[in-house]
Motif scaffolding. Structure first.
Motif, mmCIF file in Angstrom:
data_model
loop_
_atom_site.group_PDB
_atom_site.id
_atom_site.type_symbol
_atom_site.label_atom_id
_atom_site.label_comp_id
_atom_site.label_asym_id
_atom_site.label_seq_id
_atom_site.Cartn_x
_atom_site.Cartn_y
_atom_site.Cartn_z
ATOM 1 N N VAL A 12 0.836 -1.202 0.000
ATOM 2 C CA VAL A 12 0.000 0.000 0.000
ATOM 3 C C VAL A 12 0.871 1.252 0.000
ATOM 4 C CG1 VAL A 12 -1.737 1.303 1.279
ATOM 5 C CG2 VAL A 12 -1.921 -1.179 1.116
ATOM 6 N N MET A 13 1.898 1.303 0.830
ATOM 7 C CA MET A 13 2.779 2.478 0.853
ATOM 8 C C MET A 13 3.477 2.663 -0.490
ATOM 9 S SD MET A 13 2.334 3.976 3.658
ATOM 10 C CE MET A 13 3.601 5.209 3.316
ATOM 11 N N ASN A 14 3.892 1.562 -1.101
ATOM 12 C CA ASN A 14 4.526 1.630 -2.409
ATOM 13 C C ASN A 14 3.571 2.215 -3.449
ATOM 14 O OD1 ASN A 14 6.741 0.949 -4.271
ATOM 15 N ND2 ASN A 14 5.273 -0.511 -5.114
ATOM 16 N N HIS A 15 2.306 1.801 -3.389
ATOM 17 C CA HIS A 15 1.314 2.325 -4.321
ATOM 18 C C HIS A 15 1.113 3.829 -4.112
ATOM 19 C CE1 HIS A 15 -2.345 2.633 -6.723
ATOM 20 N NE2 HIS A 15 -2.925 3.216 -5.690
ATOM 21 N N LEU A 16 1.011 4.257 -2.853
ATOM 22 C CA LEU A 16 0.757 5.664 -2.571
ATOM 23 C C LEU A 16 1.899 6.558 -3.036
ATOM 24 C CD1 LEU A 16 -0.781 5.493 1.032
ATOM 25 C CD2 LEU A 16 -1.970 5.695 -1.154
ATOM 26 N N GLU A 17 3.136 6.072 -2.915
ATOM 27 C CA GLU A 17 4.298 6.879 -3.291
ATOM 28 C C GLU A 17 4.761 6.601 -4.720
ATOM 29 O OE1 GLU A 17 5.265 9.294 -1.611
ATOM 30 O OE2 GLU A 17 4.841 8.931 0.509
ATOM 31 N N THR A 70 7.161 12.833 6.009
ATOM 32 C CA THR A 70 6.232 12.616 7.112
ATOM 33 C C THR A 70 5.217 13.743 7.260
ATOM 34 O OG1 THR A 70 7.876 11.332 8.341
ATOM 35 C CG2 THR A 70 6.072 12.286 9.616
ATOM 36 N N MET A 71 5.672 14.990 7.167
ATOM 37 C CA MET A 71 4.800 16.133 7.446
ATOM 38 C C MET A 71 3.934 16.559 6.258
ATOM 39 S SD MET A 71 5.122 17.001 10.617
ATOM 40 C CE MET A 71 5.147 15.251 10.934
ATOM 41 N N SER A 72 4.200 15.997 5.083
ATOM 42 C CA SER A 72 3.373 16.308 3.909
ATOM 43 C C SER A 72 3.111 15.014 3.145
ATOM 44 C CB SER A 72 4.069 17.328 3.012
ATOM 45 O OG SER A 72 5.358 16.860 2.633
ATOM 46 N N PRO A 73 2.285 14.132 3.692
ATOM 47 C CA PRO A 73 2.089 12.804 3.101
ATOM 48 C C PRO A 73 1.589 12.863 1.665
ATOM 49 C CG PRO A 73 0.420 13.264 4.767
ATOM 50 C CD PRO A 73 1.438 14.342 4.878
ATOM 51 N N SER A 74 1.555 11.703 1.049
ATOM 52 C CA SER A 74 1.328 11.613 -0.400
ATOM 53 C C SER A 74 -0.005 12.187 -0.855
ATOM 54 C CB SER A 74 1.412 10.140 -0.834
ATOM 55 O OG SER A 74 0.439 9.368 -0.146
ATOM 56 N N VAL A 75 -0.963 12.376 0.052
ATOM 57 C CA VAL A 75 -2.253 12.935 -0.362
ATOM 58 C C VAL A 75 -2.148 14.409 -0.732
ATOM 59 C CG1 VAL A 75 -3.668 11.257 0.869
ATOM 60 C CG2 VAL A 75 -2.908 13.338 2.054
ATOM 61 N N ILE A 76 -1.032 15.090 -0.340
ATOM 62 C CA ILE A 76 -0.852 16.482 -0.764
ATOM 63 C C ILE A 76 0.448 16.718 -1.523
ATOM 64 C CG2 ILE A 76 -2.222 17.345 1.168
ATOM 65 C CD1 ILE A 76 0.526 18.565 2.200
ATOM 66 N N PHE A 77 1.373 15.757 -1.502
ATOM 67 C CA PHE A 77 2.677 15.991 -2.141
ATOM 68 C C PHE A 77 3.264 14.690 -2.653
ATOM 69 C CE2 PHE A 77 7.391 16.064 -1.337
ATOM 70 C CZ PHE A 77 7.718 16.775 -2.484
ATOM 71 N N LEU A 103 5.220 6.444 9.885
ATOM 72 C CA LEU A 103 3.820 6.026 9.796
ATOM 73 C C LEU A 103 3.084 6.280 11.109
ATOM 74 C CD1 LEU A 103 4.379 2.640 7.923
ATOM 75 C CD2 LEU A 103 4.068 4.928 6.957
ATOM 76 N N THR A 104 3.840 6.572 12.165
ATOM 77 C CA THR A 104 3.269 6.900 13.460
ATOM 78 C C THR A 104 2.400 8.150 13.387
ATOM 79 O OG1 THR A 104 5.373 6.105 14.371
ATOM 80 C CG2 THR A 104 3.885 7.263 15.882
ATOM 81 N N LYS A 105 2.742 9.050 12.468
ATOM 82 C CA LYS A 105 2.105 10.366 12.434
ATOM 83 C C LYS A 105 0.811 10.311 11.631
ATOM 84 C CE LYS A 105 5.795 11.868 14.638
ATOM 85 N NZ LYS A 105 6.750 10.774 14.518
ATOM 86 N N TYR A 106 0.722 11.060 10.549
ATOM 87 C CA TYR A 106 -0.546 11.216 9.836
ATOM 88 C C TYR A 106 -1.055 9.924 9.208
ATOM 89 C CZ TYR A 106 0.270 16.198 10.362
ATOM 90 O OH TYR A 106 0.490 17.433 10.889
ATOM 91 N N VAL A 107 -0.154 9.045 8.782
ATOM 92 C CA VAL A 107 -0.584 7.847 8.067
ATOM 93 C C VAL A 107 -1.490 6.991 8.936
ATOM 94 C CG1 VAL A 107 0.181 5.698 7.000
ATOM 95 C CG2 VAL A 107 1.368 7.841 6.478
ATOM 96 N N SER A 108 -1.052 6.671 10.155
ATOM 97 C CA SER A 108 -1.914 5.898 11.051
ATOM 98 C C SER A 108 -2.894 6.807 11.784
ATOM 99 C CB SER A 108 -1.090 5.082 12.044
ATOM 100 O OG SER A 108 -0.211 5.910 12.772
ATOM 101 N N GLU A 132 -6.879 4.158 5.880
ATOM 102 C CA GLU A 132 -8.114 4.290 5.108
ATOM 103 C C GLU A 132 -8.705 5.687 5.197
ATOM 104 O OE1 GLU A 132 -10.830 1.213 6.237
ATOM 105 O OE2 GLU A 132 -9.438 -0.417 5.718
ATOM 106 N N THR A 133 -8.497 6.364 6.324
ATOM 107 C CA THR A 133 -9.078 7.697 6.492
ATOM 108 C C THR A 133 -8.028 8.808 6.412
ATOM 109 O OG1 THR A 133 -8.881 7.481 8.903
ATOM 110 C CG2 THR A 133 -10.990 6.830 7.893
ATOM 111 N N LEU A 134 -6.833 8.509 5.912
ATOM 112 C CA LEU A 134 -5.756 9.498 5.850
ATOM 113 C C LEU A 134 -6.187 10.779 5.146
ATOM 114 C CD1 LEU A 134 -2.861 10.578 5.992
ATOM 115 C CD2 LEU A 134 -2.299 9.161 4.002
ATOM 116 N N ASP A 135 -6.750 10.672 3.965
ATOM 117 C CA ASP A 135 -7.108 11.872 3.206
ATOM 118 C C ASP A 135 -8.188 12.680 3.921
ATOM 119 O OD1 ASP A 135 -6.834 13.550 0.916
ATOM 120 O OD2 ASP A 135 -8.726 12.760 0.150
#
Length: 411
Positions: A70-75, A184-191, A205-210, A276-279
């Protein structure tokens, strides 16, 4: 996986990328330490890298593989490895890929723990140049004949500096330098770090991802943009098969098998659910941060606001070019004479904590805690005064947050 909208992809990513034979929509937490081989030749071939198989859970498991997919797909990568924490991801990548005598260029605005680790690398014979990465020219000027990589954060914590990301990426590609971005501070949903030329993308993954402050984890994704055949530190035993996988193979072997920085299966499973709810979570937090920054901007009890969404931010235009939102991290500076400890103590809704990326809004005094080990020169150079309070903005109703800050500021 079909290119649906961001939230649709996140909600269905685990099920689509890791289909379960029993129809489960979540990858189960496989806690088996060992794996049986019916043919002994298969375990020999697995050890020698001739076939892909789970051999021992310190190195891999089906649950970690699901999260990596999943992380590979997102990035938009060609492979990923997960780790026990974000710092484990950073430290094992560096210790796996560097050797005595190498020179690396890193951001001068690094988070305190990351800076501490790179200073430790200097004791191991690795040369480290800390530079202002908001202008690529500083990276160019720091280049030496023995330089092997550049490392920076996309959005710095806590002072929200924005690196000259794409320009650094182009320079690294031209110089055949490994370019590592902590996203970490700008996850793939914005950058998209890959679009900026990153070779490896690291995330806590401790931060916004989880997102819920209940699990630790880290990851590194190889974007496929770097040619590992030009990286002298890849050991001959890992220079087999597809050269695009050489880097990740060495990171996995050294970081997981040798150093044991393994992400537990239950943690991987929890992170997959949080993803699942990251965005949804992150966009709400970004919107709250934007409104709070605007509210703070002209507040008589606040000396300065550090938030890239404000036109007054020195890298506002870099942030506008790279990000689709401006993030949910900000710092505020209170005037001299104001007691920032008492200010934080007066907050009722906002939690005093060192964490980031939570659903709840968090506050912490910076110089006295997470940058306590930094020298005064380092603090001055990065703009950290004794009056700085870092805020990680959550998903509460913004009017409630504004009211809480107002009563604390005006008490």
């Amino acid at each position: 996986m079909k290119e649906f909208g961001k939230t649709t992809q996140l909600v269905h990513a685990d099920k689509s990328l890791n289909p379960q034979i029993d129809g489960a929509v979540h990858s189960p937490a496989n806690q088996s330490v060992l794996f049986e081989f019916q043919d002994a030749q298969d375990i020999v071939d697995a050890f020698q890298g001739k076939i892909a198989a789970h051999v021992y859970s310190r190195s891999s498991s089906s649950t970690n593989t699901s999260l990596q997919n999943v992380m590979n797909h997102l990035e938009q990568g060609i492979g990923a490895v997960t780790f026990a924490t974000g710092m484990a991801a950073i430290s094992t990548v560096m210790l796996s890929l560097l050797k005595y005598g190498d020179h690396i260029i890193v951001s001068d605005f690094l988070f305190g723990n990351t800076r501490s680790f790179f200073k430790h690398l200097q004791k191991l014979g690795i040369e480290v140049s800390f530079v202002d990465v908001t202008d690529v020219q500083h990276v160019v000027n720091a280049k030496q004949p023995n330089t092997v990589l550049v490392f920076c954060e996309s959005l710095s914590n806590p002072m929200t500096h924005i690196a000259d990301l794409s320009a650094i990426g182009k320079y690294c590609q031209g110089q055949q330098l490994l370019y590592i971005v902590d996203n970490t501070m700008s996850p793939s949903v914005i950058f998209s770090a890959k679009d900026a030329g990153a070779s490896l993308v690291i995330s806590s993954l401790t931060k916004y991802v989880s997102g819920h402050g209940q699990v630790l984890g880290g990851s590194v994704v190889d974007t496929g943009l770097f040619d590992w055949r030009h990286y002298a530190n890849v050991e001959p035993m890992y220079q087999v098969g597809d050269s695009a996988q050489w880097g990740l193979t060495q990171i996995r072997k050294k970081g997981l098998r040798d150093m044991g920085a393994t992400l537990p299966a239950p943690s991987a499973s929890t992170i997959l659910v949080g993803l699942e709810t990251l965005d949804l979570r992150y966009q709400k937090a970004c919107e709250n941060a934007r409104k709070l920054a605007q509210h703070f901007m002209n507040h008589p009890k606040i000396k300065q606001v550090f938030y890239p969404g404000l036109a007054s931010h020195p890298q506002h235009f870099l942030a506008r070019d790279h990000f689709s939102s401006y993030g949910a991290l900000m710092s505020i500076e209170l005037p001299e004479g104001e007691d920032i400890i008492q200010f934080i103590n007066r907050l009722n809704l906002v939690i005093c904590s060192t964490h980031l990326g939570d659903t709840r809004t968090l506050a912490i005094p910076v110089a006295q805690t997470i940058f306590f080990e930094a020298t005064q020169v380092e603090r001055d150079r990065t703009g950290i005064t004794d009056q700085i309070v870092r805020l990680s903005i959550g998903i509460e109703d913004v009017d409630d947050l504004i009211a809480d800050f107002e009563q604390a500021l005006n008490a």
